[in-house]
Structures are given as C-alpha cells and as structure tokens.
Design a protein around this motif. Structure first.
Motif, PDB file in Angstrom:
ATOM      1  N   PRO A  37      -9.156  13.123   0.945  1.00 51.91           N
ATOM      2  CA  PRO A  37      -8.575  12.393   2.074  1.00 51.91           C
ATOM      3  C   PRO A  37      -7.072  12.141   1.903  1.00 51.91           C
ATOM      4  CG  PRO A  37     -10.067  10.995   0.778  1.00 51.91           C
ATOM      5  CD  PRO A  37     -10.201  12.370   0.251  1.00 51.91           C
ATOM      6  N   VAL A  38      -6.395  11.975   3.028  1.00 53.37           N
ATOM      7  CA  VAL A  38      -4.955  11.667   3.006  1.00 53.37           C
ATOM      8  C   VAL A  38      -4.745  10.247   2.478  1.00 53.37           C
ATOM      9  CG1 VAL A  38      -2.894  11.429   4.447  1.00 53.37           C
ATOM     10  CG2 VAL A  38      -4.590  13.222   4.972  1.00 53.37           C
ATOM     11  N   ILE A  39      -5.592   9.340   2.895  1.00 49.10           N
ATOM     12  CA  ILE A  39      -5.425   7.916   2.580  1.00 49.10           C
ATOM     13  C   ILE A  39      -6.253   7.566   1.329  1.00 49.10           C
ATOM     14  CG2 ILE A  39      -5.649   5.573   3.504  1.00 49.10           C
ATOM     15  CD1 ILE A  39      -3.780   7.351   5.149  1.00 49.10           C
ATOM     16  N   SER A  64       0.854  -1.184   0.000  1.00 49.00           N
ATOM     17  CA  SER A  64       0.000   0.000   0.000  1.00 49.00           C
ATOM     18  C   SER A  64       0.891   1.235   0.000  1.00 49.00           C
ATOM     19  CB  SER A  64      -0.887   0.016   1.248  1.00 49.00           C
ATOM     20  OG  SER A  64      -2.013  -0.797   1.064  1.00 49.00           O
ATOM     21  N   PRO A  65       0.364   2.373  -0.450  1.00 51.52           N
ATOM     22  CA  PRO A  65       1.214   3.571  -0.510  1.00 51.52           C
ATOM     23  C   PRO A  65       1.586   4.127   0.864  1.00 51.52           C
ATOM     24  CG  PRO A  65      -1.028   4.048  -1.240  1.00 51.52           C
ATOM     25  CD  PRO A  65      -0.945   2.568  -1.084  1.00 51.52           C
ATOM     26  N   PHE A  66       0.740   3.942   1.878  1.00 49.61           N
ATOM     27  CA  PHE A  66       1.033   4.496   3.200  1.00 49.61           C
ATOM     28  C   PHE A  66       1.095   3.357   4.212  1.00 49.61           C
ATOM     29  CE2 PHE A  66      -1.077   8.025   0.990  1.00 49.61           C
ATOM     30  CZ  PHE A  66      -0.049   8.946   1.052  1.00 49.61           C
ATOM     31  N   THR A  67       2.269   2.747   4.331  1.00 47.84           N
ATOM     32  CA  THR A  67       2.393   1.600   5.221  1.00 47.84           C
ATOM     33  C   THR A  67       3.223   1.926   6.453  1.00 47.84           C
ATOM     34  OG1 THR A  67       4.214   0.838   3.873  1.00 47.84           O
ATOM     35  CG2 THR A  67       2.055  -0.141   3.454  1.00 47.84           C
ATOM     36  N   SER A  68       3.313   3.196   6.801  1.00 45.85           N
ATOM     37  CA  SER A  68       3.877   3.558   8.101  1.00 45.85           C
ATOM     38  C   SER A  68       3.185   4.835   8.558  1.00 45.85           C
ATOM     39  CB  SER A  68       5.397   3.755   8.037  1.00 45.85           C
ATOM     40  OG  SER A  68       5.712   5.046   7.598  1.00 45.85           O
ATOM     41  N   SER A  69       3.081   4.989   9.887  1.00 43.53           N
ATOM     42  CA  SER A  69       2.490   6.211  10.426  1.00 43.53           C
ATOM     43  C   SER A  69       3.292   7.419   9.943  1.00 43.53           C
ATOM     44  CB  SER A  69       2.477   6.161  11.961  1.00 43.53           C
ATOM     45  OG  SER A  69       1.757   5.039  12.418  1.00 43.53           O
ATOM     46  N   ARG A  70       4.623   7.247   9.813  1.00 42.39           N
ATOM     47  CA  ARG A  70       5.466   8.354   9.355  1.00 42.39           C
ATOM     48  C   ARG A  70       5.092   8.800   7.947  1.00 42.39           C
ATOM     49  NH1 ARG A  70      11.906   7.974   9.658  1.00 42.39           N
ATOM     50  NH2 ARG A  70      11.488   5.996   8.641  1.00 42.39           N
ATOM     51  N   ASP A  71       4.821   7.826   7.055  1.00 41.82           N
ATOM     52  CA  ASP A  71       4.392   8.188   5.691  1.00 41.82           C
ATOM     53  C   ASP A  71       3.139   9.052   5.732  1.00 41.82           C
ATOM     54  OD1 ASP A  71       6.428   6.652   4.702  1.00 41.82           O
ATOM     55  OD2 ASP A  71       5.155   4.989   4.065  1.00 41.82           O
ATOM     56  N   ILE A  72       2.205   8.679   6.598  1.00 37.56           N
ATOM     57  CA  ILE A  72       0.936   9.410   6.672  1.00 37.56           C
ATOM     58  C   ILE A  72       1.182  10.812   7.221  1.00 37.56           C
ATOM     59  CG2 ILE A  72      -1.358   9.449   7.751  1.00 37.56           C
ATOM     60  CD1 ILE A  72      -1.176   6.307   7.734  1.00 37.56           C
TER      61      ILE A  72
END
Lengths: 156, 156
Positions: free
Chosen positions: B47-49, A122-130
């Motif tokens: 949305p961000v996600i 997935s494109p956002f697989t860490s809290s840091r990415d988000i």
C-alpha cells in the motif's frame, strides 16, 4: 449551540485533514464543512477525486456533522446560510483571519475566524505527498519493466 | 451486543470502503476493523499509506468503533481476541465464507461470515482506480513539459 464551519478541498484524505476537522469540531457543538467545487480550484491542479465523492468521504468522518458543496460563484453564500459562530482556517489556507472577519462583518455576520495549527505527525500529511509517492513508485516500476508493458504496479 | 468484524487494507480511502464498513456496521451494534499489516500484503503491491496511518483513518470513519492492526504471523489471533458474532468479507476478498466459518469453528468460534456486495456508484471506488488516475495525469503532464522539468503537477 455553537456552529463551526471548516472549508477545503479534501482531495485524498489523510491525517492532516482529520486533525484540522477534529480541532475545528472541538471549538463548538456541530461542525459543517464546505467542500471546494471542482470548477473553482484554480490556484492548484484540479483534485484527483470529483467534488461529490470528496463531499461524501468528508461527511463520513466522525467529527463532521454535515458536508456541503460550495457555491460556484459566491463563496460567501453558504457561509451566510450556515451563519456560523466560528470559521476555521487550515494551516495552508491563505486567508488573513482579520480581513476575513471584517468581510463577514460587512455581510452582517459576527463570525470569529480561527487558524488551526499544522499537523506533521504522519509521513503523508498532504494529498500532494500521497500523489508524489504514487508517481515515484510508478516511475520506479517503469524503469524495471520492458518497454511496452504498461502495468501500473498498483492495486486496491 | 452483536459484534461485527471487518478486515482489509484500506489504502487510499474511497466510497467502496465506506459502503463495506456501513453495511458491516448495520449487521450489529459495534464494528471492529482489522487492518492488514504492511509486511503481510504480498498478493498485491504494497500500500501507498503505512499501516498506522491506514488504521487511524479507518478509525475516524463514523461506522467504525475501533480499528486495530492485524497480527504479523497469525491472522486468526485478533479474531479470537475480539470473538465477533459476524465477520464480513468485502467484494474483492478471496475467502470462501463457508470454509472460513468452519476454520473459525475449529478454533472454538461460532462466527457467521457474511459477504458484503460491491459498490459501484462513484467513479473511484478502488484505491487502484485512484492510483491509476494519478499516474495517468502525471504521464500526461510529462508529455507537455520540457525534459529536465520534474514538477509533478500535483498539489494538496
């Protein structure tokens, strides 16, 4: 009944967390999760979400039987109390599995330590990415608004 | 078998989402969730996600039987296909329940529309609150670092 324990911060939930918890749950019959305490997170910036909220969101995930807060001073205390058959480590948890197994053995536990693989689908697989995406958008917004207008440009 | 449908964006998950989904699930036997499409979110910042990640995270929550993406052009199409007994509205969804019931009735559905109350027992009960906390911290960090140092100060 094979009891598995996973651990972590679980700040802003994402599919990497879910993968770790699903893979952990599949190793046994019931998955307990120990949530890192706000006060104990010193090796990285403190989480955005407070500990009790992080705990309740993790416990709402289907693979998880129960999520509890860690101990403030003795990280092994909840592990001794849960006495799991297996402890799983996420891909970014910097414990050596063999050393951790020996440490647990010295405390009377026969616990296997298993490293769970990384999840990158997935494109956002860490809290840091988000977090970084939120900041990137906020900075882009600020470059396009009048000085003095502090609307965040973000909503529910 | 009473089928309930909930709908929403579900950007960064928080206890307000969980409350809405738990309360919705308790009204019936199986809860389906229709996730707003990225392209259709025009009344607030996107949305961000991304949509598929939002869908998979909602489907991982225990109250949810299945989460599906909405239709790009006809918001009623998935509702007709699911043909729910009950549709629930979150506290910030700006539909009038009676008007929505009548609209569904004209399409041949006998669907009750139920408004779920707000949840305010946690400090971050909206994705916007979380986004604003991230931005607040980032701005505070930037005021304390040298010009040219772009570390975000945020981690996993």
């Amino acid at each position: 009944m094979i009891r598995v324990v996973a651990t972590g911060t679980f700040d802003i939930l994402h599919p990497g967390h879910l993968w770790y918890l699903k893979e952990s749950a599949q190793l046994g019959d019931e998955l307990y999760v120990i949530i890192a305490r706000d006060a104990n997170i010193r090796h990285k910036p403190r989480p955005v979400i407070p500990e009790e909220q992080r705990r309740c969101m993790v416990e709402a995930l289907r693979p998880v039987a129960k999520a509890i807060l860690g101990d403030l001073t003795d990280m092994y205390r909840p592990i001794r109390e849960l006495n799991p058959d297996i402890i799983t480590l996420g891909c970014n948890q910097h414990f050596n599995p063999e050393i951790l197994e020996r440490t647990l053995e010295k405390q009377g536990m026969q616990t296997k330590v298993v490293r769970i693989s990384a999840f990158t689908n997935s494109p956002f697989t860490s809290s840091r990415d988000i977090v970084q995406e939120v900041i990137r958008r906020s900075d882009a917004m600020k470059r396009h608004i009048e000085p003095g207008d502090h609307s965040s440009g973000c909503d529910e």
